[in-house]
Design a protein around this motif. Structure first.
Motif, PDB file in Angstrom:
ATOM      1  N   ALA A  81     -88.061  43.550 -76.702  1.00 43.28           N
ATOM      2  CA  ALA A  81     -87.909  42.041 -76.126  1.00 43.28           C
ATOM      3  C   ALA A  81     -87.216  41.111 -76.920  1.00 43.28           C
ATOM      4  CB  ALA A  81     -89.558  41.465 -75.755  1.00 43.28           C
ATOM      5  N   ALA A  82     -87.255  41.280 -78.286  1.00 44.13           N
ATOM      6  CA  ALA A  82     -86.511  40.463 -78.968  1.00 44.13           C
ATOM      7  C   ALA A  82     -85.326  40.805 -79.099  1.00 44.13           C
ATOM      8  CB  ALA A  82     -87.000  40.311 -80.754  1.00 44.13           C
ATOM      9  N   ILE A  83     -84.837  42.117 -79.235  1.00 43.07           N
ATOM     10  CA  ILE A  83     -83.273  42.477 -79.308  1.00 43.07           C
ATOM     11  C   ILE A  83     -82.876  42.577 -77.775  1.00 43.07           C
ATOM     12  CG2 ILE A  83     -82.078  44.626 -79.674  1.00 43.07           C
ATOM     13  CD1 ILE A  83     -84.069  45.333 -81.817  1.00 43.07           C
ATOM     14  N   ASN A  84     -83.490  42.896 -76.558  1.00 43.56           N
ATOM     15  CA  ASN A  84     -82.768  43.094 -75.596  1.00 43.56           C
ATOM     16  C   ASN A  84     -83.415  42.440 -74.312  1.00 43.56           C
ATOM     17  OD1 ASN A  84     -80.407  44.283 -74.344  1.00 43.56           O
ATOM     18  ND2 ASN A  84     -81.598  45.894 -73.437  1.00 43.56           N
ATOM     19  N   GLY A  85     -84.472  41.327 -74.546  1.00 48.07           N
ATOM     20  CA  GLY A  85     -85.036  40.760 -73.476  1.00 48.07           C
ATOM     21  C   GLY A  85     -84.080  39.887 -72.632  1.00 48.07           C
ATOM     22  N   THR A  86     -84.743  39.566 -71.562  1.00 47.52           N
ATOM     23  CA  THR A  86     -84.069  38.567 -70.532  1.00 47.52           C
ATOM     24  C   THR A  86     -85.053  37.329 -70.409  1.00 47.52           C
ATOM     25  OG1 THR A  86     -85.121  39.445 -68.777  1.00 47.52           O
ATOM     26  CG2 THR A  86     -83.251  40.810 -69.009  1.00 47.52           C
ATOM     27  N   THR A  87     -84.430  36.579 -69.421  1.00 45.05           N
ATOM     28  CA  THR A  87     -85.288  35.356 -69.316  1.00 45.05           C
ATOM     29  C   THR A  87     -86.517  35.339 -68.426  1.00 45.05           C
ATOM     30  OG1 THR A  87     -83.620  34.886 -67.561  1.00 45.05           O
ATOM     31  CG2 THR A  87     -83.218  33.943 -69.822  1.00 45.05           C
ATOM     32  N   ALA A  88     -86.666  36.599 -67.963  1.00 47.69           N
ATOM     33  CA  ALA A  88     -87.817  36.934 -66.913  1.00 47.69           C
ATOM     34  C   ALA A  88     -88.977  36.319 -67.569  1.00 47.69           C
ATOM     35  CB  ALA A  88     -87.908  38.300 -66.804  1.00 47.69           C
TER      36      ALA A  88
ATOM     37  N   ALA B 225     -73.256  27.255 -82.292  1.00 43.46           N
ATOM     38  CA  ALA B 225     -74.729  27.495 -81.388  1.00 43.46           C
ATOM     39  C   ALA B 225     -74.894  28.927 -81.686  1.00 43.46           C
ATOM     40  CB  ALA B 225     -74.236  27.105 -79.992  1.00 43.46           C
ATOM     41  N   LEU B 226     -74.003  29.777 -81.727  1.00 35.87           N
ATOM     42  CA  LEU B 226     -74.357  31.350 -81.384  1.00 35.87           C
ATOM     43  C   LEU B 226     -74.817  31.840 -82.752  1.00 35.87           C
ATOM     44  CD1 LEU B 226     -71.869  32.454 -78.916  1.00 35.87           C
ATOM     45  CD2 LEU B 226     -74.195  32.316 -78.525  1.00 35.87           C
ATOM     46  N   ARG B 227     -74.476  31.293 -84.090  1.00 35.02           N
ATOM     47  CA  ARG B 227     -74.670  32.167 -85.417  1.00 35.02           C
ATOM     48  C   ARG B 227     -76.045  32.418 -85.580  1.00 35.02           C
ATOM     49  NH1 ARG B 227     -70.425  28.097 -88.639  1.00 35.02           N
ATOM     50  NH2 ARG B 227     -68.454  29.083 -88.059  1.00 35.02           N
ATOM     51  N   PRO B 228     -77.100  31.491 -85.219  1.00 36.41           N
ATOM     52  CA  PRO B 228     -78.437  31.665 -85.254  1.00 36.41           C
ATOM     53  C   PRO B 228     -78.815  33.049 -84.629  1.00 36.41           C
ATOM     54  CG  PRO B 228     -78.117  29.459 -85.119  1.00 36.41           C
ATOM     55  CD  PRO B 228     -76.935  30.187 -84.683  1.00 36.41           C
ATOM     56  N   PHE B 229     -78.399  33.216 -83.404  1.00 36.26           N
ATOM     57  CA  PHE B 229     -78.751  34.461 -82.607  1.00 36.26           C
ATOM     58  C   PHE B 229     -78.284  35.375 -83.091  1.00 36.26           C
ATOM     59  CE2 PHE B 229     -78.994  30.493 -79.848  1.00 36.26           C
ATOM     60  CZ  PHE B 229     -80.350  30.424 -79.339  1.00 36.26           C
ATOM     61  N   ALA B 230     -76.925  35.237 -83.548  1.00 38.16           N
ATOM     62  CA  ALA B 230     -76.096  36.605 -84.009  1.00 38.16           C
ATOM     63  C   ALA B 230     -76.888  37.087 -85.421  1.00 38.16           C
ATOM     64  CB  ALA B 230     -74.936  36.244 -84.391  1.00 38.16           C
ATOM     65  N   ASP B 231     -77.498  36.167 -86.345  1.00 36.31           N
ATOM     66  CA  ASP B 231     -78.069  36.300 -87.491  1.00 36.31           C
ATOM     67  C   ASP B 231     -79.308  36.991 -87.079  1.00 36.31           C
ATOM     68  OD1 ASP B 231     -75.897  35.314 -88.946  1.00 36.31           O
ATOM     69  OD2 ASP B 231     -77.228  33.536 -89.484  1.00 36.31           O
ATOM     70  N   ARG B 232     -80.130  36.382 -86.185  1.00 34.88           N
ATOM     71  CA  ARG B 232     -81.499  36.979 -85.984  1.00 34.88           C
ATOM     72  C   ARG B 232     -81.567  38.430 -85.237  1.00 34.88           C
ATOM     73  NH1 ARG B 232     -86.683  34.970 -82.253  1.00 34.88           N
ATOM     74  NH2 ARG B 232     -87.709  36.797 -81.966  1.00 34.88           N
ATOM     75  N   LEU B 233     -80.238  38.737 -84.550  1.00 29.85           N
ATOM     76  CA  LEU B 233     -80.163  40.024 -84.197  1.00 29.85           C
ATOM     77  C   LEU B 233     -79.924  41.112 -85.116  1.00 29.85           C
ATOM     78  CD1 LEU B 233     -79.709  42.018 -81.369  1.00 29.85           C
ATOM     79  CD2 LEU B 233     -77.197  41.500 -81.685  1.00 29.85           C
ATOM     80  N   VAL B 234     -79.079  40.602 -86.018  1.00 33.73           N
ATOM     81  CA  VAL B 234     -78.807  41.629 -87.235  1.00 33.73           C
ATOM     82  C   VAL B 234     -80.260  41.975 -87.974  1.00 33.73           C
ATOM     83  CG1 VAL B 234     -78.137  42.037 -89.461  1.00 33.73           C
ATOM     84  CG2 VAL B 234     -76.550  40.936 -87.560  1.00 33.73           C
ATOM     85  N   LYS B 235     -81.078  40.844 -88.396  1.00 33.31           N
ATOM     86  CA  LYS B 235     -82.305  40.806 -88.522  1.00 33.31           C
ATOM     87  C   LYS B 235     -83.374  41.824 -87.999  1.00 33.31           C
ATOM     88  CE  LYS B 235     -81.991  36.570 -91.404  1.00 33.31           C
ATOM     89  NZ  LYS B 235     -82.521  35.266 -91.359  1.00 33.31           N
ATOM     90  N   ASP B 236     -83.289  41.718 -86.604  1.00 34.77           N
ATOM     91  CA  ASP B 236     -84.015  42.529 -85.783  1.00 34.77           C
ATOM     92  C   ASP B 236     -83.912  43.817 -85.636  1.00 34.77           C
ATOM     93  OD1 ASP B 236     -85.882  40.211 -85.239  1.00 34.77           O
ATOM     94  OD2 ASP B 236     -84.460  39.667 -83.270  1.00 34.77           O
ATOM     95  N   VAL B 237     -82.380  44.222 -85.533  1.00 39.53           N
ATOM     96  CA  VAL B 237     -82.225  45.789 -85.679  1.00 39.53           C
ATOM     97  C   VAL B 237     -82.398  46.253 -86.882  1.00 39.53           C
ATOM     98  CG1 VAL B 237     -80.501  45.212 -83.624  1.00 39.53           C
ATOM     99  CG2 VAL B 237     -79.861  45.242 -85.927  1.00 39.53           C
ATOM    100  N   VAL B 238     -82.313  45.586 -88.015  1.00 37.62           N
ATOM    101  CA  VAL B 238     -82.544  45.987 -89.462  1.00 37.62           C
ATOM    102  C   VAL B 238     -83.924  46.490 -89.540  1.00 37.62           C
ATOM    103  CG1 VAL B 238     -82.470  45.772 -91.808  1.00 37.62           C
ATOM    104  CG2 VAL B 238     -80.672  45.200 -90.453  1.00 37.62           C
ATOM    105  N   ALA B 239     -84.854  45.423 -89.063  1.00 33.39           N
ATOM    106  CA  ALA B 239     -86.145  45.578 -88.985  1.00 33.39           C
ATOM    107  C   ALA B 239     -86.676  46.944 -88.021  1.00 33.39           C
ATOM    108  CB  ALA B 239     -86.893  44.400 -88.597  1.00 33.39           C
ATOM    109  N   LEU B 240     -85.988  47.021 -86.784  1.00 41.09           N
ATOM    110  CA  LEU B 240     -86.374  48.195 -86.076  1.00 41.09           C
ATOM    111  C   LEU B 240     -85.897  49.394 -86.755  1.00 41.09           C
ATOM    112  CD1 LEU B 240     -87.019  49.302 -83.154  1.00 41.09           C
ATOM    113  CD2 LEU B 240     -84.562  48.972 -82.798  1.00 41.09           C
ATOM    114  N   ARG B 241     -84.796  49.599 -87.448  1.00 42.98           N
ATOM    115  CA  ARG B 241     -84.436  50.901 -88.062  1.00 42.98           C
ATOM    116  C   ARG B 241     -85.627  51.211 -89.090  1.00 42.98           C
ATOM    117  NH1 ARG B 241     -79.133  51.007 -91.696  1.00 42.98           N
ATOM    118  NH2 ARG B 241     -79.833  49.385 -92.561  1.00 42.98           N
ATOM    119  N   THR B 242     -86.104  50.141 -90.068  1.00 41.93           N
ATOM    120  CA  THR B 242     -87.163  50.248 -90.920  1.00 41.93           C
ATOM    121  C   THR B 242     -88.474  50.827 -90.328  1.00 41.93           C
ATOM    122  OG1 THR B 242     -86.276  48.824 -92.278  1.00 41.93           O
ATOM    123  CG2 THR B 242     -88.520  49.368 -92.794  1.00 41.93           C
ATOM    124  N   ASP B 243     -88.762  50.281 -89.169  1.00 42.46           N
ATOM    125  CA  ASP B 243     -89.938  50.381 -88.468  1.00 42.46           C
ATOM    126  C   ASP B 243     -89.900  51.881 -87.855  1.00 42.46           C
ATOM    127  OD1 ASP B 243     -91.040  48.084 -89.195  1.00 42.46           O
ATOM    128  OD2 ASP B 243     -90.668  46.999 -87.459  1.00 42.46           O
TER     129      ASP B 243
END
Length: 420
Positions: free
Chosen positions: A238-245, A274-292
């Motif tokens: 949901a964090a990486i690929n979620g929609t507005t649903a 405006a987009l940098r925080p979202f791009a930064d978080r995406l990197v953190k989320d996919v790195v965390a996904l790789r670890t988990d």
């Protein structure tokens, strides 16, 4: 593949009509869920023109009532005489291959099981809830006649032809090796996903919209190809690929993050700031996904289901454009989902070989669907579903939807059945 819940479909109602479904253990035959009269008899004259035989399904009388056995296409009116629900299989008495099944037959109810059988030895297996299984008496079906009453025809040799497709049930043990192989494949793809996310972040920080859009598509498709694992990803999906649903604030909701939030910004003129925080978080989320992911364990029961569900969700979300936040790349996503489906099927092939006679046809449909989707790519740009002409839209919808129907057989075949 955002916001999708796993729903294990009923094995008997996955597809309507055809030999392909019959290859998935004659599920359509168990799909006539209405209550039937006439239990305990064997005769033609029903509105379907077929011979009907009433059989009992309970621990004490499993399969009793099958007298005067004959080969051919026919209907068993299976009646549960017990006080608990029961599953019922008609199987080859020696190999255990299943010709048809009735799922969740309630106490005191009757359901039709339509099958085609040749001469040979058969038995009903009954699997009551919370009780040991029971195998009924072996019934020898002789040669000659087709079992369909006065309307039936046999060939010149007096034989009724071959039985309908049957398959030895898949066990959980059968699914463990392909599941482990798939998990290893996903592990190998995680590095590419992380690298692509970082390239997207770099492009956003450089305030280069054209490069960022290209990097976004590359990274998003890398993620979409991992479609069979999304259920194991948990909240990370949901964090990486979620929609507005379900989000009250829509595209501006604080919980709208990941690929689609960045997509909205890149194609609606939002600034790099405006987009940098979202791009930064995406990197953190996919790195965390790789670890988990290193500690994750996929449920073997899910792999066959995903083989069908990836493209089923593609029809629901991508071909309709419901997940388009400006890029118009839904058909590119559909193409990536097709790649993901092929990976799952490649791992399941040892299980399917010898059980599913339609593998060559399935491979041909995969190739045909790929060709249809590839025609919508033009120099790195993809036609948005809303911009398809009527003829092209019909081709895309027909190809993907037809493949989804055939893949439902795989999900049915890989659904683990009780053996005791």
């Amino acid at each position: 593949m955002p916001d999708r819940k796993t729903v294990r479909p009923s094995r008997r109602v996955l597809i309507a009509g055809g030999a392909v479904l019959a290859a998935a253990l004659a599920l359509a035959g168990a799909g006539a869920a209405g209550l039937l009269s006439g239990h305990g008899h064997s005769a033609a004259g029903h509105s379907d023109g077929l011979r009907h035989t009433g059989v009992d399904a309970s621990a004490g009388s499993c399969g009793t009532g099958w007298h005067d056995p004959r080969p051919g296409t026919q209907v068993f009116d299976v009646h549960n005489t017990s006080s608990v629900p029961v599953e019922v299989y008609l199987k080859d008495a020696s190999s255990g291959a299943v010709y048809g099944e009735v799922e969740g037959l309630g106490p005191g109810t009757t359901r039709a099981l339509r099958v085609t059988i040749a001469s040979g030895s058969y038995a009903f297996g009954c699997f009551p809830d919370d009780a040991a299984s029971v195998t009924g008496p072996t019934v020898r079906v002789p040669s000659g006649g087709d079992g369909s009453g006065s309307s039936g025809k046999s060939d010149s040799s007096g034989e009724s032809g071959s039985s309908g497709p049957a398959a030895v049930p898949v066990s959980q043990h059968d699914l463990i090796p392909p599941t482990l192989s798939y998990q290893k494949w996903v592990t190998g793809r995680m590095g590419s996903l992380v690298g692509a996310a970082r390239q997207l972040d770099t492009a956003v920080r450089a305030d280069d919209p054209a490069r960022a859009r290209k990097a976004w598509l590359t990274a998003h498709l890398d993620y979409e190809r991992l479609g069979a694992a999304y259920g194991t990803f948990g909240d990370a999906d949901a964090a990486i690929n979620g929609t507005t649903a379900g989000l009250a604030g829509g595209v501006h909701d604080k919980d709208f993050t990941g690929f689609h939030r960045i997509e909205y910004g890149l194609w609606h003129g939002e600034s790099a700031t405006a987009l940098r925080p979202f791009a930064d978080r995406l990197v953190k989320d996919v790195v965390a996904l790789r670890t988990d992911w290193r500690q994750a364990r996929m449920d073997p029961l899910d792999l066959g289901l995903r083989a069908h569900e990836i493209l089923e969700n593609t029809v629901q979300f991508e071909l309709t454009g419901r997940t388009d936040y400006g890029s118009g790349s839904n058909l590119a996503t559909a193409r990536a989902n097709l790649d993901g489906t092929r990976v799952v099927l490649s791992r399941l092939r040892p299980v399917l070989s010898g059980r599913y006679p339609g593998l060559k046809t399935l491979d041909a449909e995969l190739d045909r669907t790929q060709a249809v989707l590839d025609r919508q790519e033009h120099g790195g740009h993809w036609t948005a579903p809303a911009r398809l002409g009527r003829a092209e839209r019909e081709k895309v919808n027909a190809a993907v939807s037809g493949l989804v129907e055939r893949l439902a057989d795989i999900a049915a075949l890989c659904d683990v059945r009780r053996s005791s």
